[in-house]
Design a protein around this motif. Structure first.
Motif, PDB file in Angstrom:
ATOM      1  N   ASP A 249       0.975  -1.228   0.047  1.00  0.00           N
ATOM      2  CA  ASP A 249       0.069   0.127   0.013  1.00  0.00           C
ATOM      3  C   ASP A 249       0.784   1.321   0.052  1.00  0.00           C
ATOM      4  O   ASP A 249       1.342   1.661   0.973  1.00  0.00           O
ATOM      5  CB  ASP A 249      -0.932   0.130   1.287  1.00  0.00           C
TER       6      ASP A 249
ATOM      7  N   SER B  40      -5.342   0.139  -0.563  1.00  0.00           N
ATOM      8  CA  SER B  40      -5.430   1.296   0.056  1.00  0.00           C
ATOM      9  C   SER B  40      -6.761   1.843   0.700  1.00  0.00           C
ATOM     10  O   SER B  40      -6.992   2.418   1.826  1.00  0.00           O
ATOM     11  CB  SER B  40      -4.872   2.390  -0.995  1.00  0.00           C
ATOM     12  N   ASP B  41      -7.960   1.608   0.013  1.00  0.00           N
ATOM     13  CA  ASP B  41      -9.117   2.155   0.682  1.00  0.00           C
ATOM     14  C   ASP B  41     -10.172   0.746   0.879  1.00  0.00           C
ATOM     15  O   ASP B  41     -11.061   1.069   1.119  1.00  0.00           O
ATOM     16  CB  ASP B  41      -9.932   2.910  -0.564  1.00  0.00           C
ATOM     17  N   GLU B  42      -9.547  -0.444   0.728  1.00  0.00           N
ATOM     18  CA  GLU B  42     -10.244  -1.621   1.056  1.00  0.00           C
ATOM     19  C   GLU B  42     -11.504  -1.791   0.440  1.00  0.00           C
ATOM     20  O   GLU B  42     -12.519  -2.116   1.083  1.00  0.00           O
ATOM     21  CB  GLU B  42     -10.355  -1.608   2.519  1.00  0.00           C
ATOM     22  N   LYS B  43     -11.731  -1.545  -1.007  1.00  0.00           N
ATOM     23  CA  LYS B  43     -12.791  -1.846  -1.625  1.00  0.00           C
ATOM     24  C   LYS B  43     -12.481  -2.737  -2.689  1.00  0.00           C
ATOM     25  O   LYS B  43     -11.420  -2.735  -3.370  1.00  0.00           O
ATOM     26  CB  LYS B  43     -13.392  -0.389  -2.087  1.00  0.00           C
TER      27      LYS B  43
ATOM     28  N   GLU C  82      -9.297   2.954 -11.361  1.00  0.00           N
ATOM     29  CA  GLU C  82      -9.694   1.643 -10.405  1.00  0.00           C
ATOM     30  C   GLU C  82     -10.026   0.409 -11.137  1.00  0.00           C
ATOM     31  O   GLU C  82      -9.974  -0.821 -10.608  1.00  0.00           O
ATOM     32  CB  GLU C  82     -10.858   2.160  -9.531  1.00  0.00           C
TER      33      GLU C  82
END
Length: 389
Positions: free
Chosen positions: A175, A255-258, A302
């Motif tokens: 990350d 990084s944003d856990e999605k 993304e």
């Protein structure tokens, strides 16, 4: 010496240092190990975290610097002699030049890397660090510097019902936003109904937490996730009724856990679908009828976009895909000369010469035929922000 001469002399020395640092960053770790003893300045440069990152970036994008990690099992007597243990031989060699004459360097894993468990280890690679999961143990290991870190298993209170699952997939990624290494564990609660629990481990905080799960309606392949550019990527199928007939790449952005879903175009859907990372690029390899496709993807924001496709009509018939002679296991890499390298289920290797449309099979005498795992990795001096064990 005048002020102007001193100023020009200092500028020359600084320029020379920059040039030397740039050259060093393009060298493999074996060379850097030797050059550390040339002088204190070079040693200091090679140990600098900024240089280590630069060297990782250069080596990861150069297929000639990537190595293949070969893991084969062996039976070893236990210390108490009451039962036999399953231990492992681990060796490495350069992937792009892999041939019958390749020299395999033996690596020494942590001494606890053996167990009564008869399953094979799960291995992921990122920035020269290996995340290995075996026999209810998780540890991070840098073979170059010979250090490892034991990671606690997910806590049952953090990941409820994690003690009741069919299987688990482990991914490992860097990350860059938080300068942290993260492990993602996807527990398959019920594959038939696409039920999963996902946890993520932060090396910096040394803790697990539960995150959002796999998007509904997708069933994951039983393949090691592939790490690249802050993402952990998995192949999946979509259930649109009575059968799983649509494919997608499910990417976890650490990084944003999605999760982000990238559908696989219909013309690229087929058999033996496999995600791989060669020279810092994400590839999907697949057989569509008797044609073999290698699809290159690039990350835009993304999502992954499809940028290049190599189609080889003759390969399927040459290696027996489509009938009982199918004996391929994992595609290893596209070599610098464009040839395709596979590992076979019997532990040997197969190389397809794209230009001449010829197949060559070979084995490495230095490794047992029972090679269970093969994975690409790039050697580096990468370390962790937390103490090693």
């Amino acid at each position: 010496m005048s002020y102007h001469l001193r100023k020009n002399s200092n500028s020359f020395l600084n320029l020379a240092d920059d040039v030397i640092t740039h050259i060093l960053s393009k060298l493999p770790v074996e060379s850097l190990q030797r050059f550390k003893i040339v002088c204190k300045r070079w040693c200091s440069t090679i140990k600098d975290p900024k240089f280590i990152k630069s060297q990782i970036d250069e080596s990861s994008s150069n297929i000639n610097h990537q190595k293949i990690l070969l893991i084969s099992s062996k039976i070893a007597p236990s210390p108490c002699l009451e039962y036999n243990m399953l231990a492992f031989n681990i060796g490495s060699t350069y992937a792009s030049s892999l041939s019958i004459n390749s020299q395999v360097v033996s690596l020494q894993p942590p001494s606890f890397f053996m167990s009564q468990d008869v399953s094979y280890p799960s291995v992921s690679s990122c920035n020269g660090l290996l995340c290995m999961v075996y026999s209810f143990k998780i540890f991070l290991w840098n073979p170059v510097i010979g250090k490892y870190k034991i990671v606690d298993k997910p806590d049952h209170y953090v990941l409820k019902r994690v003690n009741c699952y069919e299987s688990a997939l482990y991914g490992f990624a860097y990350d860059s936003v938080t300068d942290d290494y993260k492990i993602a564990a996807t527990f398959v609660i019920k594959a038939k109904n696409s039920r999963y629990i996902v946890g993520i481990y932060s090396v910096n905080s040394e803790s697990w937490k539960k995150i959002r799960t796999i998007p509904a309606g997708y069933r994951l392949f039983d393949q090691n996730p592939v790490s690249l550019d802050g993402t952990i990527n998995m192949m999946a199928t979509r259930n649109d009724g009575s059968a799983f007939d649509k494919f997608a790449i499910i990417s976890l952005l650490v990084s944003d856990e999605k999760f982000v879903v990238t559908p696989v175009p219909l013309q690229y859907c087929g058999n033996h679908m496999k995600l791989s990372n060669f020279a810092n690029h994400l590839y999907l390899s697949v057989f569509v009828e008797m044609d073999f496709l290698v699809c290159s993807l690039e990350k835009e924001g993304e999502w992954w976009t499809w940028t290049n496709v190599m189609k080889i009509p003759t390969l399927g018939s040459l290696i027996g895909i489509g009938n009982h002679n199918c004996y391929l296991d994992d595609i290893i890499c596209l070599k610098e000369n464009g040839n395709i390298l596979w590992r076979k289920t019997d532990g040997g290797f197969l190389e397809y010469n794209v230009q001449n449309e010829e197949v060559t099979e070979f084995t490495l005498n230095q490794i047992p035929p029972t090679t269970d795992v093969s994975i690409l990795f790039t050697e580096s001096f990468a370390s962790l922000k937390v103490p090693w064990d």
